[in-house]
Write a protein that holds these residues in place. Structure first.
Motif, short mmCIF file in Angstrom:
data_model
loop_
_atom_site.label_atom_id
_atom_site.label_comp_id
_atom_site.label_asym_id
_atom_site.label_seq_id
_atom_site.Cartn_x
_atom_site.Cartn_y
_atom_site.Cartn_z
N PRO A 105 34.15 47.60 7.85
CA PRO A 105 35.57 47.97 7.80
C PRO A 105 36.11 48.39 9.17
O PRO A 105 37.26 48.17 9.48
CB PRO A 105 35.58 49.15 6.84
CG PRO A 105 34.34 49.03 6.03
CD PRO A 105 33.33 48.38 6.91
N ALA A 106 35.26 49.00 9.99
CA ALA A 106 35.73 49.40 11.31
C ALA A 106 35.09 48.51 12.36
O ALA A 106 33.91 48.20 12.30
CB ALA A 106 35.36 50.85 11.59
N VAL A 107 35.91 48.06 13.30
CA VAL A 107 35.42 47.19 14.37
C VAL A 107 34.69 48.05 15.40
O VAL A 107 35.13 49.16 15.71
CB VAL A 107 36.62 46.45 15.01
CG1 VAL A 107 36.20 45.72 16.26
CG2 VAL A 107 37.22 45.50 14.00
N SER A 108 33.58 47.56 15.92
CA SER A 108 32.80 48.33 16.89
C SER A 108 33.57 48.43 18.22
O SER A 108 34.46 47.62 18.48
CB SER A 108 31.45 47.68 17.12
OG SER A 108 31.61 46.53 17.92
N PRO A 109 33.23 49.39 19.07
CA PRO A 109 33.95 49.53 20.34
C PRO A 109 33.91 48.25 21.19
O PRO A 109 34.80 48.02 21.99
CB PRO A 109 33.21 50.66 21.05
CG PRO A 109 32.58 51.46 19.96
CD PRO A 109 32.25 50.48 18.88
N ALA A 110 32.88 47.43 21.01
CA ALA A 110 32.80 46.20 21.80
C ALA A 110 33.87 45.20 21.37
O ALA A 110 34.31 44.38 22.17
CB ALA A 110 31.42 45.58 21.65
N ALA A 111 34.29 45.26 20.12
CA ALA A 111 35.34 44.38 19.57
C ALA A 111 35.11 42.91 19.91
O ALA A 111 35.90 42.30 20.63
CB ALA A 111 36.72 44.85 20.03
#
Lengths: 307, 542
Positions: A163-169
């Motif tokens: 559900p949440a995108v990682s900081p690396a996106a």
């Protein structure tokens, strides 16, 4: 052509100054950022005064604006209240939002134009009706509803994505958020393309092409589509800016640490250096995208020339 | 026709494949065994002990620092941490002896200088530390931190602090303050290593402390990884390998991520999910009082509201509010109707006394109407209730409170709501004393002491006295309580001062705010401390 570009670039200067000034004024009208730093506690006047001096908040507004603009031209966008230089925030957030925008644009161009062409060629048919109905539904539902729903469905119920995108996106993580972000514009593009195609389908040059015995596919892509794309390209151009900024909702839902997210944080905390810095960049992106669109007209329709 | 259908299918197929493909690449790579994955908010200020006054930064500082004292996560009692003993004869000069052998995670010793230098840094006005005022009781504070705007400090260090030897220092306060040692568990009083002063920027990029955890990596506004500090000398055990804090701007996303199993603990359940949280999370939902208190304050500086005659009106308004119903209907029991001016987290031993406010804080619409009429009615016949409405469901409870008052008075427009759009705008109006009618105030305790719920809020000219309340009797009782010989006596005096408040009612207690949390089935032994922050070191990972 060269002169035209230069003239356009020069026109950007007053627009740029005007918009940044407006933003500067609006952010400052929001309230006292230093008071906000202290939360429920009444600010200690001595510390508050020191902070105001550091951020030039003790000077009259016009002077603050001049100081700020002066620094921008040397590449210094100021420091956010958390001690981080705004340029550092920008360097982190811009590539992510740019990737997200590319994904969204990809969906808009591929899906939107394809659907538009299909329904335009079959105006009144069942395919056309269902596409129209779909776009109506998409336009009517706000992004945060579709976003949260898709997030819950694919992230929690089906477990296909996080559900949440990682900081690396990474690109693959941005597919669903990109689609959600693209949805509304996608619907408009479908409708624009459809109308434009349906209009041009009866034009003389199409009839000539058919009479010449050209293959259907070639007529559609080379003759019909090329002439029908001008309004679509105009829309896409203005959409670049709004996609970068409009990602505010999408980026919040999927926890993507891009421009929208930083802007939201900045507004929430009255962090004027962040807000003004980011919006300034957005204004520039918007202006350049529009210039690009105007130049693209000439490519699509050689009759349009710029002296 | 066929072509079109093929394109449609191709696109749909590609999307589906892409979505599936993205599933394989998910995760953040931080799922190391034994590490707790926790939600976090971006700290508002740089992470420095004296410059942090909000819970997100405070939670990290609590993990990486231990001061002289530490508050017991269960009882809120201040226990010695780095302090070996704190001795005093007159409750004004304190001799502090440190335990030997404590080290910062960079290997340097925790000494008397670590505290004295840190406190002097925190107090000095030119360092612009938001928590400077925590040092205001120390002698010499006014020289390093002049009260007037723009005044330059005349000293760099506080005269009240003296280093005696490597592990001993003395503190002289401006006046007697019996409970002062118990304030020292607050993070502003944390010790700082030499590295902080030598290379400040490097320290901010990766803070070094002496707590149960140490910082492994910190990417601002994204995440922080903490691991067990092997050199930690404190008594608490760390029952996991580390904690990964992930920044979420929206607690709804954190909640969704918890449901999807990507995160282990969130310490703020979003308002929109409160209704479902118990069902969604089963026994993994925590909802317990925290040291946060909400009141409706009266502008005592406005004659119509502050006069002696208006006292009955204030009492009447208080009695017209159905606190219990509002906490249940609007907040789904995540607020607890208040019956005193402190918080249940203090517990009985710390000065919390259920029902101390008495009838004045009990719902009784009949009596409320009587009192308001006796007091000459609402000033001008009507009142407006103000608060910011950008957070905290303030709009909803204000409507409910007004309804409650209108029902009691039998008039539909006696009370109306004045919503202010943003918190900063609202606070600047409140602090400038420009309120014309009752307004909301919230207070989050700094340390679990009854004094912290009374003095900063109601003492004449105190830093957060939003009402502009001033009572000689109250001030005298607080002074006496501060300088009382022993804790018990001082507690009684504080409670007496509290009774003055419940009689005068410059502010109406509304409710105690609860801390909420939800956690995954991957972890156990989760609880919240009195500040509604998870006790990370106790969490075990399955």
């Amino acid at each position: 052509m060269g002169r035209y570009v230069i003239r356009r670039l020069l026109q950007m200067i007053p627009v740029f100054i005007g918009t940044t000034f407006l933003i500067f004024v609006m952010v400052h009208a929001l309230g006292d950022p230093v008071a906000a730093l202290f939360g429920d506690r009444t600010p200690d006047p001595a510390t508050a005064a020191q902070l105001r001096r550091e951020f030039n908040l003790d000077k009259p507004m016009w002077q603050q604006y001049l100081l700020y603009m002066g620094k921008i031209f040397t590449g210094d966008f100021g420091t956010a209240f958390n001690g981080q230089p705004v340029t550092q925030l920008l360097a982190g957030a811009l590539p992510i939002s740019f990737r997200l925008m590319l994904v969204a644009m990809g969906f808009e161009i591929v899906l939107g134009i394809t659907l538009g062409v299909i329904s335009g060629l079959r105006k009144g048919g069942s395919m056309d009706t269902s596409v129209l109905l779909m776009t109506l539904v998409v336009i009517a539902i706000p992004t945060f509803v579709t976003g949260v729903l898709a997030q819950f469905l694919f992230g929690v119920k089906l477990g296909w994505i996080d559900p949440a995108v990682s900081p690396a996106a990474r690109f693959d993580e941005l597919l669903l958020p990109g689609l959600i972000l693209a949805l509304v514009s996608l619907a408009y593009i479908t409708r624009l393309t459809r109308t434009s195609i349906a209009e041009n389908a009866r034009a003389d040059y199409v009839r000539t092409a058919i009479a010449k015995g050209l293959p259907r596919r070639r007529i559609t892509t080379h003759h019909l589509l090329r002439n029908s794309l001008i309004p679509v390209v105009t829309f896409l151009g203005t959409d670049v800016g709004s996609l970068m900024a409009g990602a505010l909702v999408t980026e919040r839902i999927f926890n993507i640490q891009g421009v929208g997210y930083q802007l939201y944080q900045g507004v929430l905390r009255q962090n004027s250096p962040t807000v003004v810095g980011f919006v300034t960049i957005l204004v520039l992106v918007f202006l350049l995208a529009n210039l690009l669109v105007d130049l693209l007209y000439a490519v699509l329709d050689p009759r349009i020339r710029y002296a | 026709m066929h072509g079109a259908t093929r394109v449609g299918w191709a696109v749909a197929g590609a999307t589906a494949i892409a979505l599936v493909a993205s599933a394989c690449g998910g995760g953040g790579g931080g799922d190391a065994a034994g590490v707790v994955r926790a939600s976090w908010g971006d700290p508002q200020n740089p992470l420095e002990p004296a410059n942090t006054n909000e819970v997100q930064g405070g939670k990290v500082l609590d993990m990486i620092f231990r001061g002289l004292k530490h508050y017991d996560p269960k009882t809120a009692e201040a226990k010695n941490a780095v302090a070996d003993k704190i001795e005093t004869e007159d409750n004004q000069t304190f001799t502090i002896t440190l335990k030997k052998g404590w080290k910062f995670s960079d290997g340097t010793d925790v000494t008397a200088h670590s505290f004295v230098d840190a406190w002097n840094y925190g107090a000095l006005v030119t360092n612009k530390q938001i928590g400077s005022s925590f040092f205001q009781h120390i002698e010499g504070y006014d020289e390093v931190h002049p009260a007037d705007e723009g005044a330059e400090p005349t000293a760099k260090t506080m005269s009240g602090l003296t280093v005696e030897d490597k592990y001993t220092f003395t503190v002289k306060l401006k006046e007697k303050f019996t409970l002062w040692p118990e304030t020292l568990g607050y993070t502003a009083f944390a010790p700082l290593p030499k590295a902080f002063f030598d290379d400040h920027d490097a320290w901010l990029a990766k803070p070094v402390g002496n707590g149960p955890y140490k910082v492994d990596s910190y990417t601002r506004s994204q995440s922080m990884r903490l691991s067990k500090n092997e050199a930690y000398s404190g008594e608490e055990k760390v029952n996991n390998e580390g904690v990964e804090l992930r920044v979420y701007t929206d607690n709804n996303t954190a909640y969704t991520d918890l449901q999807a199993g990507n995160i282990d603990i969130i310490d703020d359940v979003p308002a929109s999910q409160l209704k479902n949280a118990e069902r969604d999370l089963g026994g993994r939902y925590i909802n317990q009082p925290a040291g946060i208190f909400q009141t409706i304050n009266f502008p005592m500086y406005e004659g119509a509201w502050g006069s002696g005659r208006a006292k009955k009106v204030r009492q009447g308004i208080s009695m017209a509010i159905n606190r219990k119903e509002i906490t249940e209907k609007i907040y789904f029991r995540t607020r607890t109707a208040a019956s005193d001016f402190t918080s249940p987290v203090l517990q009985k031993a710390g000065g919390y006394k259920k029902g101390l406010c008495g009838d004045e804080c009990t719902y009784d619409p009949g009596k409320a109407k009587e009192l308001i009429e006796e007091g000459g009615g609402l000033p001008g016949g009507r009142m407006t209730l103000s608060s910011n409405v950008d957070t905290g469901s303030h709009r909803q409870w204000m409507d409910a409170v007004c309804n409650s008052i209108n029902n009691a008075l039998g008039r539909s427009n006696a009370c109306t709501v004045n919503p202010v759009s943003t918190f900063p705008e609202y606070r600047s109006r409140v602090t400038a004393k420009r309120m014309k009618g009752p307004f909301r105030a919230g207070w989050q305790m700094d340390y679990p002491l009854i004094q912290n719920f009374l003095q900063p809020l109601y003492y004449t000219n105190a830093s957060s006295n939003d009402s502009g309340y001033s009572s000689e009797k109250f001030d005298r009782l607080i002074d006496e309580a501060n300088s009382a010989e022993d804790d018990e006596e001082s507690l009684e005096l504080y409670q007496e001062a509290e009774k003055v408040l419940s009689d005068d009612l410059p502010a109406i207690p509304l409710w105690y705010q609860n801390g909420t949390a939800g956690y995954s089935d991957r972890i156990d032994n989760v609880r919240l401390n009195p500040f509604s922050v998870p006790v990370y070191n106790e969490i075990t990972v399955n």
